[in-house]
Design a protein around this motif. Sequence first.
Motif, PDB file in Angstrom:
ATOM      1  N   ASN A 258      28.468  -7.247  43.187  1.00 46.47           N
ATOM      2  CA  ASN A 258      27.815  -5.945  43.268  1.00 46.47           C
ATOM      3  C   ASN A 258      26.412  -5.956  42.674  1.00 46.47           C
ATOM      4  O   ASN A 258      26.142  -6.679  41.717  1.00 46.47           O
ATOM      5  N   PRO A 259      25.511  -5.136  43.224  1.00 46.54           N
ATOM      6  CA  PRO A 259      24.203  -4.974  42.588  1.00 46.54           C
ATOM      7  C   PRO A 259      24.352  -4.239  41.263  1.00 46.54           C
ATOM      8  O   PRO A 259      25.393  -3.642  40.983  1.00 46.54           O
ATOM      9  N   TYR A 260      23.323  -4.286  40.454  1.00 45.91           N
ATOM     10  CA  TYR A 260      23.394  -3.609  39.163  1.00 45.91           C
ATOM     11  C   TYR A 260      22.171  -2.714  38.979  1.00 45.91           C
ATOM     12  O   TYR A 260      21.159  -2.854  39.674  1.00 45.91           O
ATOM     13  N   GLN A 264      15.424   0.490  33.801  1.00 44.66           N
ATOM     14  CA  GLN A 264      14.377   1.338  34.374  1.00 44.66           C
ATOM     15  C   GLN A 264      14.865   2.145  35.577  1.00 44.66           C
ATOM     16  O   GLN A 264      14.089   2.856  36.212  1.00 44.66           O
ATOM     17  N   GLY A 265      16.156   2.012  35.888  1.00 41.86           N
ATOM     18  CA  GLY A 265      16.705   2.761  37.005  1.00 41.86           C
ATOM     19  C   GLY A 265      16.498   2.100  38.350  1.00 41.86           C
ATOM     20  O   GLY A 265      16.615   2.753  39.394  1.00 41.86           O
ATOM     21  N   ASN A 266      16.228   0.797  38.357  1.00 40.67           N
ATOM     22  CA  ASN A 266      16.062   0.057  39.599  1.00 40.67           C
ATOM     23  C   ASN A 266      17.363  -0.661  39.949  1.00 40.67           C
ATOM     24  O   ASN A 266      18.045  -1.185  39.058  1.00 40.67           O
ATOM     25  N   VAL A 267      17.689  -0.694  41.223  1.00 41.18           N
ATOM     26  CA  VAL A 267      18.887  -1.383  41.687  1.00 41.18           C
ATOM     27  C   VAL A 267      18.501  -2.789  42.121  1.00 41.18           C
ATOM     28  O   VAL A 267      17.558  -2.977  42.896  1.00 41.18           O
ATOM     29  N   VAL A 478      23.331   1.939  48.646  1.00 33.81           N
ATOM     30  CA  VAL A 478      22.242   0.953  48.573  1.00 33.81           C
ATOM     31  C   VAL A 478      22.458  -0.231  49.511  1.00 33.81           C
ATOM     32  O   VAL A 478      21.523  -0.996  49.764  1.00 33.81           O
ATOM     33  N   LYS A 479      23.678  -0.400  50.029  1.00 32.98           N
ATOM     34  CA  LYS A 479      23.925  -1.530  50.919  1.00 32.98           C
ATOM     35  C   LYS A 479      23.356  -1.235  52.300  1.00 32.98           C
ATOM     36  O   LYS A 479      23.644  -0.200  52.891  1.00 32.98           O
ATOM     37  N   PRO A 480      22.577  -2.136  52.848  1.00 31.97           N
ATOM     38  CA  PRO A 480      21.901  -1.880  54.122  1.00 31.97           C
ATOM     39  C   PRO A 480      22.847  -1.959  55.314  1.00 31.97           C
ATOM     40  O   PRO A 480      23.834  -2.702  55.286  1.00 31.97           O
ATOM     41  N   PRO A 481      22.568  -1.204  56.384  1.00 32.95           N
ATOM     42  CA  PRO A 481      23.362  -1.295  57.617  1.00 32.95           C
ATOM     43  C   PRO A 481      23.267  -2.683  58.238  1.00 32.95           C
ATOM     44  O   PRO A 481      22.308  -3.430  58.014  1.00 32.95           O
TER      45      PRO A 481
END
Length: 552
Positions: A258-260, A264-267, A478-481
Amino acid sequence: MRKVMVAVIALFLVTVTGLTACSDSDKKAEIQPSQSASPASEAPESNSAAPVTWDSPNLSWKQDTSPVKYSMYIDFDWYSVDTWGKDDVSKEITKRTGVSLDVTKASDLNQLQVLLATGNLPDFIFTSNQVQRFWDPKKIWPWNELMDKYAPEFRQLLDPIEIANNTAPDGNFYTLKTHYSNDDQWADPRNLPSVGDPGLAVRQDILEAIGNPQINSLEDLLEVLRTVHKKYPDMIVYLPSKDISNPIMDILGFNNSNPYLDEQGNVKVNISNPNFLEYLKFMNTLYREGMLDPESFTYDTDQFYQIAGEGNVFMASYSTMVADLLNTRLKDNKKDGWFVPINDHSITYNGKDQMNLTEAGTGWASLFINKNIKDPERAIRFVEFLKSPEGDALTQWGIEGLHYTMGDDGLLDFNNDYLKDKPVTETGIGAWYFQGSSFGETLPMVSRAADAPDQSQFLNVLKFRKTKIVRDPALSFVKPPSDTDEFNISTRLQDLFNNESVKIILSKSEDEVVSKYNELMNNANKIGLERLNTYMTEKYKEAKVKYESLKK
């Protein structure tokens, strides 16, 4: 996250069945059984005078229970069942709904992509793998269309937040992910994280033999492992499972898929985390000092338990239930030793608690309906039954009166005389949960704990993890199509992580670890790491705005 939960839960239930139940005073505080795991028990009033509830007699799924059969593809090669109609629960589902399934279980995780490409999809598809591939109204039925046409009250009964969680970029929702809890349900103390989350356990008897040192930091752990290796040179110091995200990653603030969310609030993609290098160094140290066998990265689950159950392993990682399950294996094998979990409290690194369990909290697996299904009306009504409190209880707890009774305290009292030694292939409990809830999964665990305290150490791990989890549903967007360049970048980066991590861990020196890590990051940047990070951050911020508007 949930890859092993069916097998883990099934093994746990078999392990503790037959033990006498403890008194009600030992169980948890009372909560009414009607407080189900489903997202909503009531909906806004319809055209009728009375509000629609999950108990209403005119729900769509109740209107036609004549026999109908569908094909079902389960995209999990580890799944514990693959035959409908031989176990208690699937028989009961058919009895109540008329629906039966012709099940195919994946043997290769690439099979589904072939089926999708050729258009030879079964009626239902149950998967957690690259679900964006199914956001296509030409191939898959949007549930909102089916609900509006065939089961309008179904949509009324759903939590708007849950619908938002599952809405695709085209405005449709093609599924409702399993094992979701809204905020109120998550606040229930009996509702815990998944037992399939990472677990880390050590042998308490060995720990006591070396002076019972405290393990409050990763540095503490390394010294303990070195001491064990020195005193017991023939012992396997650490046996990891390749099927679960390594809990050392948790300690360092990221996981393997998974992304984190950074400070700073960035994925960002997992390999962007600076502690990814620290993880590789730590694991490489274990390997170079003879505490980690490279063969362990090839073991399947059966091999893992066979080796760990022989009594010659000090530390093992698998699911949160690893200590309890290994203790059972040691007992069955008449081996000495007792495992205890060590990730039931904060373990620091460099003097700081690095654990970052911010997660979407929007659920796990997705059930999709093929656009070419022969009877979409019965299909969406079958889903309505599965989503209902009745369906949730049946699929995850079994048949009330046969498998369990509900106590006045809201806990389950299992019929141990009936369940003793019966595998999930006979009972069907916790197998057909295509719309199962998070609460429905964990309640049997909590209820069983009263019967088997010696086999319930995992609850302390789950309770601790719950204190560390921050739920942020915007992360689910946040996961792209699948038809985007960013999706291809994401797939290639995950492949890079999977293919290169073990190679780096097995480096001959720490300098070589750093060199190979730098090479990995250079390749990641060439693939498009920063482009994907920027994309995910933008989508996250857009989703945050949407969720804030829903709260108003």
